[in-house]
Scaffold this motif. Structure first.
Motif, PDB file in Angstrom:
ATOM      1  N   ALA A  52       6.790   0.666  -7.854  1.00 39.78           N
ATOM      2  CA  ALA A  52       6.738   0.526  -9.267  1.00 39.78           C
ATOM      3  C   ALA A  52       7.590  -0.616  -9.987  1.00 39.78           C
ATOM      4  CB  ALA A  52       6.744   1.752 -10.206  1.00 39.78           C
ATOM      5  N   THR A  53       6.778  -1.313 -10.798  1.00 36.59           N
ATOM      6  CA  THR A  53       7.688  -2.501 -11.221  1.00 36.59           C
ATOM      7  C   THR A  53       8.355  -1.686 -12.693  1.00 36.59           C
ATOM      8  OG1 THR A  53       5.933  -3.322 -13.017  1.00 36.59           O
ATOM      9  CG2 THR A  53       5.928  -3.989 -10.905  1.00 36.59           C
ATOM     10  N   GLU A  54       9.049  -2.541 -13.547  1.00 37.57           N
ATOM     11  CA  GLU A  54       9.528  -2.055 -14.641  1.00 37.57           C
ATOM     12  C   GLU A  54       8.458  -1.699 -15.921  1.00 37.57           C
ATOM     13  OE1 GLU A  54      12.471  -4.984 -16.151  1.00 37.57           O
ATOM     14  OE2 GLU A  54      13.694  -4.677 -14.567  1.00 37.57           O
ATOM     15  N   LYS A  55       7.406  -2.256 -15.718  1.00 35.90           N
ATOM     16  CA  LYS A  55       6.304  -1.959 -16.510  1.00 35.90           C
ATOM     17  C   LYS A  55       5.482  -0.601 -16.146  1.00 35.90           C
ATOM     18  CE  LYS A  55       2.308  -3.915 -19.299  1.00 35.90           C
ATOM     19  NZ  LYS A  55       1.702  -5.268 -19.525  1.00 35.90           N
ATOM     20  N   ARG A  56       5.241   0.289 -16.953  1.00 36.47           N
ATOM     21  CA  ARG A  56       4.601   1.435 -16.633  1.00 36.47           C
ATOM     22  C   ARG A  56       2.981   1.213 -16.436  1.00 36.47           C
ATOM     23  NH1 ARG A  56       2.296   6.342 -19.150  1.00 36.47           N
ATOM     24  NH2 ARG A  56       2.509   7.903 -17.437  1.00 36.47           N
ATOM     25  N   GLY A  57       2.567   1.710 -15.162  1.00 33.78           N
ATOM     26  CA  GLY A  57       1.225   1.347 -14.741  1.00 33.78           C
ATOM     27  C   GLY A  57       1.192  -0.017 -13.938  1.00 33.78           C
ATOM     28  N   SER A  58       2.197  -0.456 -13.566  1.00 28.99           N
ATOM     29  CA  SER A  58       2.105  -1.954 -12.710  1.00 28.99           C
ATOM     30  C   SER A  58       3.016  -1.479 -11.519  1.00 28.99           C
ATOM     31  CB  SER A  58       2.745  -3.004 -13.659  1.00 28.99           C
ATOM     32  OG  SER A  58       2.730  -3.936 -12.983  1.00 28.99           O
ATOM     33  N   TYR A  59       2.358  -1.956 -10.379  1.00 26.05           N
ATOM     34  CA  TYR A  59       3.019  -1.700  -9.019  1.00 26.05           C
ATOM     35  C   TYR A  59       2.722  -3.010  -8.257  1.00 26.05           C
ATOM     36  CZ  TYR A  59       2.506   3.082 -10.661  1.00 26.05           C
ATOM     37  OH  TYR A  59       2.605   4.139 -11.356  1.00 26.05           O
ATOM     38  N   LYS A  60       3.991  -3.110  -7.516  1.00 29.23           N
ATOM     39  CA  LYS A  60       3.848  -4.114  -6.290  1.00 29.23           C
ATOM     40  C   LYS A  60       3.034  -3.373  -5.295  1.00 29.23           C
ATOM     41  CE  LYS A  60       8.086  -6.626  -7.431  1.00 29.23           C
ATOM     42  NZ  LYS A  60       9.252  -7.195  -6.791  1.00 29.23           N
ATOM     43  N   LEU A  61       1.997  -4.088  -4.303  1.00 30.72           N
ATOM     44  CA  LEU A  61       1.124  -3.244  -3.474  1.00 30.72           C
ATOM     45  C   LEU A  61       1.066  -4.305  -2.288  1.00 30.72           C
ATOM     46  CD1 LEU A  61      -0.936  -1.023  -2.495  1.00 30.72           C
ATOM     47  CD2 LEU A  61      -2.706  -2.232  -3.834  1.00 30.72           C
ATOM     48  N   ARG A  62       1.233  -3.771  -1.100  1.00 30.75           N
ATOM     49  CA  ARG A  62       1.192  -4.404   0.183  1.00 30.75           C
ATOM     50  C   ARG A  62       0.513  -3.403   1.056  1.00 30.75           C
ATOM     51  NH1 ARG A  62       6.998  -6.624   1.899  1.00 30.75           N
ATOM     52  NH2 ARG A  62       5.456  -8.015   3.432  1.00 30.75           N
ATOM     53  N   TRP A  63      -0.492  -4.516   1.929  1.00 29.55           N
ATOM     54  CA  TRP A  63      -1.228  -3.436   2.869  1.00 29.55           C
ATOM     55  C   TRP A  63      -1.030  -4.238   4.582  1.00 29.55           C
ATOM     56  CZ3 TRP A  63      -3.782  -6.877  -0.688  1.00 29.55           C
ATOM     57  CH2 TRP A  63      -4.165  -6.227  -1.919  1.00 29.55           C
ATOM     58  N   PHE A  64      -0.836  -3.038   5.293  1.00 28.59           N
ATOM     59  CA  PHE A  64      -0.586  -3.397   6.637  1.00 28.59           C
ATOM     60  C   PHE A  64      -1.622  -2.559   7.642  1.00 28.59           C
ATOM     61  CE2 PHE A  64       3.266  -4.637   4.764  1.00 28.59           C
ATOM     62  CZ  PHE A  64       4.052  -5.627   5.777  1.00 28.59           C
ATOM     63  N   THR A  65      -2.101  -3.416   8.669  1.00 33.53           N
ATOM     64  CA  THR A  65      -2.850  -2.567   9.568  1.00 33.53           C
ATOM     65  C   THR A  65      -1.732  -2.375  10.646  1.00 33.53           C
ATOM     66  OG1 THR A  65      -3.048  -4.579  11.036  1.00 33.53           O
ATOM     67  CG2 THR A  65      -4.715  -4.436   9.216  1.00 33.53           C
ATOM     68  N   LYS A  66      -2.343  -1.903  11.730  1.00 31.25           N
ATOM     69  CA  LYS A  66      -1.522  -1.513  12.869  1.00 31.25           C
ATOM     70  C   LYS A  66      -0.625  -2.664  13.433  1.00 31.25           C
ATOM     71  CE  LYS A  66      -4.980   0.595  14.654  1.00 31.25           C
ATOM     72  NZ  LYS A  66      -5.827   1.235  15.600  1.00 31.25           N
ATOM     73  N   GLN A  67      -1.180  -3.930  13.310  1.00 33.19           N
ATOM     74  CA  GLN A  67      -0.550  -5.156  13.897  1.00 33.19           C
ATOM     75  C   GLN A  67      -0.182  -6.036  12.837  1.00 33.19           C
ATOM     76  OE1 GLN A  67      -3.629  -6.718  16.221  1.00 33.19           O
ATOM     77  NE2 GLN A  67      -3.737  -5.101  17.626  1.00 33.19           N
ATOM     78  N   ALA A  68      -0.522  -6.046  11.679  1.00 33.08           N
ATOM     79  CA  ALA A  68      -0.181  -7.338  10.728  1.00 33.08           C
ATOM     80  C   ALA A  68      -0.414  -6.835   9.256  1.00 33.08           C
ATOM     81  CB  ALA A  68      -0.823  -8.434  11.164  1.00 33.08           C
ATOM     82  N   GLU A  69       0.208  -7.330   8.357  1.00 26.50           N
ATOM     83  CA  GLU A  69       0.003  -7.648   6.895  1.00 26.50           C
ATOM     84  C   GLU A  69      -1.343  -8.335   6.577  1.00 26.50           C
ATOM     85  OE1 GLU A  69       2.195  -8.138   2.796  1.00 26.50           O
ATOM     86  OE2 GLU A  69       3.053  -9.201   4.396  1.00 26.50           O
ATOM     87  N   VAL A  70      -1.949  -7.685   5.687  1.00 22.87           N
ATOM     88  CA  VAL A  70      -3.411  -8.249   5.411  1.00 22.87           C
ATOM     89  C   VAL A  70      -3.460  -8.799   3.801  1.00 22.87           C
ATOM     90  CG1 VAL A  70      -4.874  -7.502   7.004  1.00 22.87           C
ATOM     91  CG2 VAL A  70      -4.602  -6.190   4.920  1.00 22.87           C
ATOM     92  N   GLU A  71      -4.246  -9.716   3.394  1.00 19.04           N
ATOM     93  CA  GLU A  71      -4.185 -10.198   2.081  1.00 19.04           C
ATOM     94  C   GLU A  71      -4.904  -9.531   1.067  1.00 19.04           C
ATOM     95  OE1 GLU A  71      -4.615 -14.617   1.480  1.00 19.04           O
ATOM     96  OE2 GLU A  71      -4.231 -15.007   3.484  1.00 19.04           O
ATOM     97  N   LEU A  72      -5.862  -8.752   1.761  1.00 20.10           N
ATOM     98  CA  LEU A  72      -6.859  -8.119   0.871  1.00 20.10           C
ATOM     99  C   LEU A  72      -7.303  -6.769   1.353  1.00 20.10           C
ATOM    100  CD1 LEU A  72      -8.251  -8.151  -2.134  1.00 20.10           C
ATOM    101  CD2 LEU A  72      -9.937  -9.254  -0.997  1.00 20.10           C
ATOM    102  N   CYS A  73      -7.355  -5.751   0.465  1.00 14.44           N
ATOM    103  CA  CYS A  73      -7.712  -4.310   0.981  1.00 14.44           C
ATOM    104  C   CYS A  73      -8.408  -3.475  -0.124  1.00 14.44           C
ATOM    105  CB  CYS A  73      -6.770  -3.840   1.921  1.00 14.44           C
ATOM    106  SG  CYS A  73      -7.211  -1.959   2.767  1.00 14.44           S
TER     107      CYS A  73
END
Length: 265
Positions: A52-73
């Motif tokens: 969560a960020t300081e603003k309610r309803g706003s989040y940092k989001l990252r995605w990882f496969t078993k091998q690497a981070e991806v740009e979009l999921c």
């Protein structure tokens, strides 16, 4: 201890659709090694990490496969939004904002589903590498390419269903993956697809939200319609409702939490 969930996305029934893990953090670690280790441990196509960020309803989001981070999921974003609403973390909010490597993505809560707003990634016509034809074992009607994937249109839904790709050959392609698609024979759906991401360690992804950032604008041109319904013909079938609006694609689906747990380390 850190909460973690397994969620089946783009389905209303458990043990179908596309499973993703969702891990809710207080903050991201300085190094990515731990994130990658958790994704490998979960052994799913994607693990989403939320903070969560300081603003309610706003989040940092990252995605990882078993091998690497991806740009979009797509499916792990749908799963993340579903967890936030189902657990009450986003109580009283109808819209969530996710800050990602692909910019700000939003999720809107509908009556019985969730609508994602993603960037369109329209493909451009491309020559078909001989390796691609060999790997798929089918003659394409057309081949296109965007910054992520090859998009291969084939002649029939039957060809999509019966594909048995050579995954070892697919691993050699200079792309995230291959999206194979056709018109649907079933009047309930407009298009079909199957998605293969062997280059990043996922031979076949069951229901791939981000794939429709390319497939929706591709078929909009061919079918002359901005709204359509897609069925992904993997073993774990899923349905995706699509709407293209200018340079965005609205991707609608449902999700089900199937496992709730805690990370002990």
């Amino acid at each position: 201890m850190i909460p973690i969930y397994t969620v089946d996305a783009f389905t209303s029934q458990a043990y179908s659709g596309n499973p993703a893990a969702v891990c809710i953090l207080q903050s991201f670690p300085e190094e990515d090694t731990w994130l990658q280790s958790i994704a490998a441990e979960m052994n799913l196509s994607e693990t989403a990490f939320l903070c969560a960020t300081e603003k309610r309803g706003s989040y940092k989001l990252r995605w990882f496969t078993k091998q690497a981070e991806v740009e979009l999921c797509g499916h792990a974003t749908l799963a993340s939004a579903h967890v936030l609403w189902e657990t009450g973390a986003a109580y009283g909010l109808d819209k969530l904002h996710f800050h990602t490597l692909s910019g700000v993505l939003t999720a809107r809560r509908l009556q019985d589903s969730i609508e994602l707003n993603f960037p369109a990634e329209p493909p451009e016509p491309s020559s078909a590498p001989e390796l691609l034809k060999q790997a798929l074992g089918v003659e394409p009607v057309a081949v296109s390419r965007n910054r992520f994937d090859y998009i291969v249109e084939v002649a029939s839904e039957q060809q999509v269903r019966e594909l048995k790709p050579d995954f070892q050959l697919l691993k050699e392609l200079p792309a995230r993956g291959v999206l194979v698609t056709s018109r649907s024979d079933d009047p309930a759906y407009d298009i079909t697809a199957r998605c293969f991401f062997s280059p990043i360690g996922i031979d076949e992804d069951p229901v791939t939200g981000s794939a429709y950032c390319a497939l929706a604008p591709y078929w909009r041109t061919k079918l002359g319609k901005s709204g359509m319904t897609a069925i992904q013909l993997s073993a774990r079938t899923g349905v995706v409702k699509l709407q293209t609006v200018e340079d965005r694609v609205r991707i609608e689906g449902k999700a089900v939490i199937v496992i709730k747990g805690l990370l002990m380390h």
